[in-house]
Write a protein that holds these residues in place. Sequence first.
Motif, mmCIF file in Angstrom:
data_model
loop_
_atom_site.group_PDB
_atom_site.id
_atom_site.type_symbol
_atom_site.label_atom_id
_atom_site.label_comp_id
_atom_site.label_asym_id
_atom_site.label_seq_id
_atom_site.Cartn_x
_atom_site.Cartn_y
_atom_site.Cartn_z
ATOM 1 N N PRO A 1 0.837 -1.207 0.000
ATOM 2 C CA PRO A 1 0.000 0.000 0.000
ATOM 3 C C PRO A 1 0.871 1.256 0.000
ATOM 4 C CG PRO A 1 -0.723 -1.563 1.676
ATOM 5 C CD PRO A 1 0.586 -2.060 1.156
ATOM 6 N N GLU A 2 0.246 2.367 -0.331
ATOM 7 C CA GLU A 2 0.990 3.629 -0.412
ATOM 8 C C GLU A 2 1.657 3.993 0.910
ATOM 9 O OE1 GLU A 2 -1.087 7.000 -1.812
ATOM 10 O OE2 GLU A 2 -1.391 6.217 -3.841
ATOM 11 N N LEU A 3 0.971 3.746 2.008
ATOM 12 C CA LEU A 3 1.529 4.137 3.303
ATOM 13 C C LEU A 3 2.857 3.430 3.553
ATOM 14 C CD1 LEU A 3 1.342 5.703 5.934
ATOM 15 C CD2 LEU A 3 -0.107 3.861 6.861
ATOM 16 N N GLU A 4 2.925 2.159 3.221
ATOM 17 C CA GLU A 4 4.175 1.409 3.399
ATOM 18 C C GLU A 4 5.243 1.916 2.442
ATOM 19 O OE1 GLU A 4 1.884 -0.245 6.145
ATOM 20 O OE2 GLU A 4 1.195 -0.011 4.061
ATOM 21 N N ARG A 5 4.823 2.234 1.213
ATOM 22 C CA ARG A 5 5.817 2.741 0.253
ATOM 23 C C ARG A 5 6.319 4.128 0.665
ATOM 24 N NH1 ARG A 5 3.679 3.541 -4.600
ATOM 25 N NH2 ARG A 5 1.545 2.762 -4.277
ATOM 26 N N TRP A 6 5.475 4.893 1.351
ATOM 27 C CA TRP A 6 5.944 6.165 1.907
ATOM 28 C C TRP A 6 7.020 5.932 2.975
ATOM 29 C CZ3 TRP A 6 5.527 7.851 7.012
ATOM 30 C CH2 TRP A 6 5.962 9.164 7.238
ATOM 31 N N VAL A 7 6.818 4.905 3.806
ATOM 32 C CA VAL A 7 7.836 4.588 4.828
ATOM 33 C C VAL A 7 9.137 4.161 4.146
ATOM 34 C CG1 VAL A 7 8.432 3.154 6.803
ATOM 35 C CG2 VAL A 7 6.080 3.965 6.521
ATOM 36 N N LEU A 8 9.043 3.378 3.066
ATOM 37 C CA LEU A 8 10.252 2.992 2.332
ATOM 38 C C LEU A 8 10.966 4.243 1.796
ATOM 39 C CD1 LEU A 8 9.076 -0.101 0.225
ATOM 40 C CD2 LEU A 8 10.235 -0.081 2.456
ATOM 41 N N HIS A 9 10.195 5.185 1.280
ATOM 42 C CA HIS A 9 10.775 6.441 0.799
ATOM 43 C C HIS A 9 11.528 7.150 1.919
ATOM 44 C CE1 HIS A 9 11.078 10.407 -1.123
ATOM 45 N NE2 HIS A 9 10.624 10.885 0.027
ATOM 46 N N ARG A 10 10.902 7.217 3.084
ATOM 47 C CA ARG A 10 11.565 7.889 4.211
ATOM 48 C C ARG A 10 12.824 7.127 4.631
ATOM 49 N NH1 ARG A 10 12.685 11.420 5.436
ATOM 50 N NH2 ARG A 10 12.361 11.636 7.676
ATOM 51 N N MET A 11 12.802 5.816 4.571
ATOM 52 C CA MET A 11 14.002 5.041 4.895
ATOM 53 C C MET A 11 15.124 5.345 3.914
ATOM 54 S SD MET A 11 13.139 1.240 6.322
ATOM 55 C CE MET A 11 11.580 0.844 5.540
ATOM 56 N N ALA A 12 14.776 5.477 2.642
ATOM 57 C CA ALA A 12 15.802 5.787 1.639
ATOM 58 C C ALA A 12 16.399 7.171 1.907
ATOM 59 C CB ALA A 12 15.207 5.722 0.243
ATOM 60 N N GLU A 13 15.534 8.131 2.220
ATOM 61 C CA GLU A 13 16.034 9.471 2.546
ATOM 62 C C GLU A 13 16.934 9.436 3.772
ATOM 63 O OE1 GLU A 13 12.898 12.847 1.076
ATOM 64 O OE2 GLU A 13 12.386 11.772 2.942
ATOM 65 N N LEU A 14 16.509 8.725 4.787
ATOM 66 C CA LEU A 14 17.279 8.664 6.026
ATOM 67 C C LEU A 14 18.594 7.914 5.844
ATOM 68 C CD1 LEU A 14 14.485 8.161 8.666
ATOM 69 C CD2 LEU A 14 16.195 9.966 8.680
ATOM 70 N N ASP A 15 18.565 6.870 5.045
ATOM 71 C CA ASP A 15 19.798 6.128 4.807
ATOM 72 C C ASP A 15 20.872 7.050 4.228
ATOM 73 O OD1 ASP A 15 21.107 3.380 4.719
ATOM 74 O OD2 ASP A 15 21.399 4.078 2.659
ATOM 75 N N HIS A 16 20.464 7.897 3.299
ATOM 76 C CA HIS A 16 21.411 8.862 2.731
ATOM 77 C C HIS A 16 21.883 9.844 3.796
ATOM 78 C CE1 HIS A 16 23.291 11.591 -0.123
ATOM 79 N NE2 HIS A 16 22.607 12.577 0.420
ATOM 80 N N LYS A 17 20.962 10.345 4.603
ATOM 81 C CA LYS A 17 21.328 11.308 5.647
ATOM 82 C C LYS A 17 22.246 10.677 6.687
ATOM 83 C CE LYS A 17 19.464 14.770 8.798
ATOM 84 N NZ LYS A 17 20.241 15.836 8.165
ATOM 85 N N VAL A 18 21.936 9.443 7.058
ATOM 86 C CA VAL A 18 22.763 8.757 8.053
ATOM 87 C C VAL A 18 24.178 8.547 7.528
ATOM 88 C CG1 VAL A 18 23.113 6.543 9.228
ATOM 89 C CG2 VAL A 18 20.862 7.645 9.265
ATOM 90 N N ARG A 19 24.290 8.068 6.309
ATOM 91 C CA ARG A 19 25.613 7.781 5.762
ATOM 92 C C ARG A 19 26.433 9.063 5.563
ATOM 93 N NH1 ARG A 19 26.033 2.449 3.758
ATOM 94 N NH2 ARG A 19 24.041 1.344 3.778
ATOM 95 N N THR A 20 25.804 10.079 4.990
ATOM 96 C CA THR A 20 26.543 11.334 4.792
ATOM 97 C C THR A 20 26.848 11.989 6.136
ATOM 98 O OG1 THR A 20 24.454 12.540 4.464
ATOM 99 C CG2 THR A 20 25.606 11.757 2.501
ATOM 100 N N GLY A 21 25.923 11.882 7.087
ATOM 101 C CA GLY A 21 26.154 12.448 8.409
ATOM 102 C C GLY A 21 27.285 11.754 9.135
ATOM 103 N N TYR A 22 27.278 10.427 9.124
ATOM 104 C CA TYR A 22 28.367 9.691 9.768
ATOM 105 C C TYR A 22 29.705 9.969 9.078
ATOM 106 C CZ TYR A 22 25.552 6.819 12.973
ATOM 107 O OH TYR A 22 24.755 6.368 13.996
ATOM 108 N N ALA A 23 29.692 10.047 7.763
ATOM 109 C CA ALA A 23 30.943 10.321 7.045
ATOM 110 C C ALA A 23 31.494 11.701 7.389
ATOM 111 C CB ALA A 23 30.707 10.216 5.535
ATOM 112 N N ALA A 24 30.600 12.636 7.720
ATOM 113 C CA ALA A 24 31.010 14.000 8.075
ATOM 114 C C ALA A 24 31.141 14.177 9.584
ATOM 115 C CB ALA A 24 30.002 15.009 7.521
ATOM 116 N N PHE A 25 31.013 13.086 10.350
ATOM 117 C CA PHE A 25 31.147 13.109 11.807
ATOM 118 C C PHE A 25 30.055 13.952 12.464
ATOM 119 C CE2 PHE A 25 35.425 13.477 9.762
ATOM 120 C CZ PHE A 25 35.706 12.125 9.733
ATOM 121 N N ASP A 26 28.891 14.044 11.801
ATOM 122 C CA ASP A 26 27.784 14.855 12.307
ATOM 123 C C ASP A 26 26.824 13.963 13.082
ATOM 124 O OD1 ASP A 26 25.791 16.663 12.838
ATOM 125 O OD2 ASP A 26 25.057 16.774 10.765
ATOM 126 N N PHE A 27 27.181 13.611 14.307
ATOM 127 C CA PHE A 27 26.364 12.693 15.093
ATOM 128 C C PHE A 27 25.104 13.364 15.603
ATOM 129 C CE2 PHE A 27 30.838 11.465 15.419
ATOM 130 C CZ PHE A 27 30.751 10.266 14.731
#
Length: 1002
Positions: free
Chosen positions: A761-787
């Motif tokens: 359903p759309e609601l679950e696919r929205w959560v997947l979208h947010r996970m993809a966004e967060l995965d990018h933020k987490v990786r770039t944040g950790y790489a930049a030491f931005d805890f």
Amino acid sequence: MCADTTETAESVDYKDTLNLPRTEFPMRAGLPKREPDWLARWDRIGVYERLRDRAGNRTPFTLHDGPPYANGHLHIGHALNKTIKDMIVRSHQMMGHDARYIPGWDCHGLPIEWKIEEKYRAKGMDKDKVDVVDFRQECRKFAEGWIDVQRDEFKRLGITGCWDKPYLTMDYRAERIIAEEFQKFLMTGTLYQGSKPVMWSPIEKTALAEAEVEYHDKESFTIWVKFRVASFDMPDVELSDEEASDEDREAVARSVAQAAQDFVGAHVVIWTTTPWTIPSNKAVVFGKDFAYGLYEVTDAPEESWVAKGDRFILADKLAEQTLTKARLEAGQWRRVRDVRPAQLRGMTLTHPLAGAEGSGGEWDQPRDFRAADFVTDEEGTGFVHCAPSHGMEEYELYRDLGMLGEVITYNVEDDGKFRDGLPFFGGTYILNRKGKEGDANTAVIDKLVEVGGLLARGKIKHSYPHSWRSKAPVIYRNTPQWFAAIDRPVGDGQDSYGTTIRERALRSIDELVKWTPQKGRNRLYSMIEARPDWVLSRQRAWGVPLTCFTKKGALPTDPDFLLKDEAVNARILEAFEAEGADAWYKPGAKERFLGNDHDPAEWDQVFDILDVWFDSGSTHAFVLRDREDGTEDGIADVYMEGTDQHRGWFHSSMLQACGTMGRAPYRNVVTHGFTLDEKGNKMSKSIGNTVAPDDVVKQYGADILRLWVAQADYTADQRIGPEILKGTADSYRRLRNTMRFLLGALSSFEEKDRVDPADMPELERWVLHRMAELDHKVRTGYAAFDFQGVTQALFNFATVELSAFYFDIRKDALYCDGDTPRRRAARTVLDLLFHRLTTWLAPVLVFTMEEVWLERFPGDDSSVHLQDIPATPADWRDEPLAAKWSKVRQARRVVTAALEVQRTDKVIGASLEAAPVVHVEDADTLEALKSVAFEDVCITSAIALTADPSPSEAYRLPDVPGLGVVFERAQGEKCQRCWKILPDVGTHAHPGVCGRCDAAVA
């Protein structure tokens, strides 16, 4: 099989038919008691070692540990520092690197030596009479004891690393390599011996570097001292023989005679906050461009040290405040005439103690009097007294003039005492043995009063350098020391980053290193740009000695003054490898190292020890370059320390590496601030506002302390205290609730239950979208030491977007649906969330995420810290879907706010009692709401959507225009299973339930 239709709705309990969450994960964490078990488990299964063993082709990543000092329990700054390091290492490991962390300790130096001396003093023993090797062995044992204590304290914080094989600056191998690094300075010509003023600790009897000094307020004596003008011989105007008439010559003669009459007997006044330097005065200097005047006292009060007719030469800008200090009032002096700098050059001055009875002629020679660039007219008198043995600017002035031999004195001994033969002051101390004010300043002031040399005196509170270790004030004192020349070409000079240490360092800062925060670059650059040569020698015993020999009878400037012999160097290194640096102090050491190549009678062995900052600055050589788990190029990916290390470890490591390998030893420098109490005050044991890491761990657990670190902006100063920690614990509990929901909802989830994202359903696919966004933020944040950025994003996601939105909506489907595609899709998403949240958060909450992981994946070898952050498919991102659900969430916010009003007014008890009418003006928004099960999104039993204009009674939110909500009650009966109020309840085979629940029970 259907239930017996003779049963009534009230007699049926449907609880057992619900898919209620099942988990033993407790809401009360109990971290203080449970964390040690996880630590023991990690040790048992060897997590760090297993990660190294299976590294394969992973890219190495090395954070090089700046060594703490092995002399006491950890303070909160240690916890901040080590936790940030741990998060850097763990996050890079989980992002696919082979992340190595070798903890280390700084073991040499004065703090440890001082502790052993204190023990000797308590026993009435004289340290200087103890065999130096025995003394060094006691220092070694002291350090070993504290290393064991600190290692356990660090591990209790959840810090991962190679704890079984840390690096120690006192290991024999390390001492060998430190000596080898020093020998490179010797052999390339960077090392030299010089005599110049250095910061000196009279209490510790050793030179100190800037990094060993801290500044505190100190109350000092301040005095205004009179230097008498003994003679004047300079024409006001210079005339050539050709153009000068007899009348002109007579006028010049009269002018000179008048100036001599005005100036001779007047006094040039200096101001100083170090009265003890007056006996070492050799000169007075003035500003070449300042306006000076001759001032005469016209009336003087009895309590003043001036008399009517006294004349003083002062900078005009400072004259009034100076004469006021002499207790004169306005109108009690007059300005007689200008005094031009050219006229000052024609004067000779006498020291105020010249001719004093009993002085033995010590101060009878005229004082040098000249212009200098470092004089200011911002404070004082416009004149500066010069004691080149105790001031760097004065030293450099007379060095450049080639006059050092005429102005250097040796009046102050290594313990801060005036030499015994110094008239009037011999045997007095600048500081007493407790580091407090000695009797030297008072003795000098009293003598100046006696001889009429004082204009005024007072006290001033100002920032003053103190020894970082003894906390006692330091002085500038001229002594022979060993230096590394930072502007002298190193070796053959063939290096792409420069030919000198300074050039290499400055280019490394700009071209090779990334700075977090960026202002760290400016701080270190300005320090290295302006710094003097590096003082390498210390007059102590516990450390690595300066392994060199000097030619007897030779001057430091002679080409053969230092012995440069590779064979001698090799013998020294071989001995250090086997016996440690103690080998330098053993009987026969000189003969052993010189061998048959050199006559021991012709050479002196140097017994000064190296600055401990050279030790720690060399760690790149014996940790990064020398160890199997080091780096291929001897360069670290990251150095991370407090901002004070711009003048400490970052600084010394840069200088040392640029001297030996030509460039910086690091690619990234990350800097954190200091720890303060909740009010922003510096922590102090005497004030009682300190926070001990051990106390926090005992009350809350190490994960709460780690979360405090992660949630703060570590690049600035950190505040910590009871209320802040309480808030951190509350934040933690909300996250723990999120993880508990995940675990409960995922009980018995199997691979066969998984649903492809395309079928969700759309609601679950929205959560997947947010996970993809967060995965990018987490990786770039950790790489930049931005805890802080990573933690804020994840906690907001977990508590706002998951717990308060997605979980809230999907509880109904998870608990009440049968084996429906919707429920399987939701559980699939929860599984994907589980794997990401646990690995995203594992570098921060090392214990809690291990607990969460083991609750779902128990096993002897199981650990979240053996996992990587899962790869997240790029096609999970769906910007149009996200934009649509942004409108849905905004509309939901208006509905829930409207229902909260009804709940507050006791109209309803739960949102399922409502079936509101939602008026939507925007057609796109209305279409979006109609395309989803908006009643499920709003957790109501029903909902009506209409494009009709909102009536006046409709509820609105000011920031959501075009949307109004009219409350209506839900129609029908309450389902005894899902609690929705629906018209079809009671019309199905199972009494008291709706159609959806009837199918689920069946």
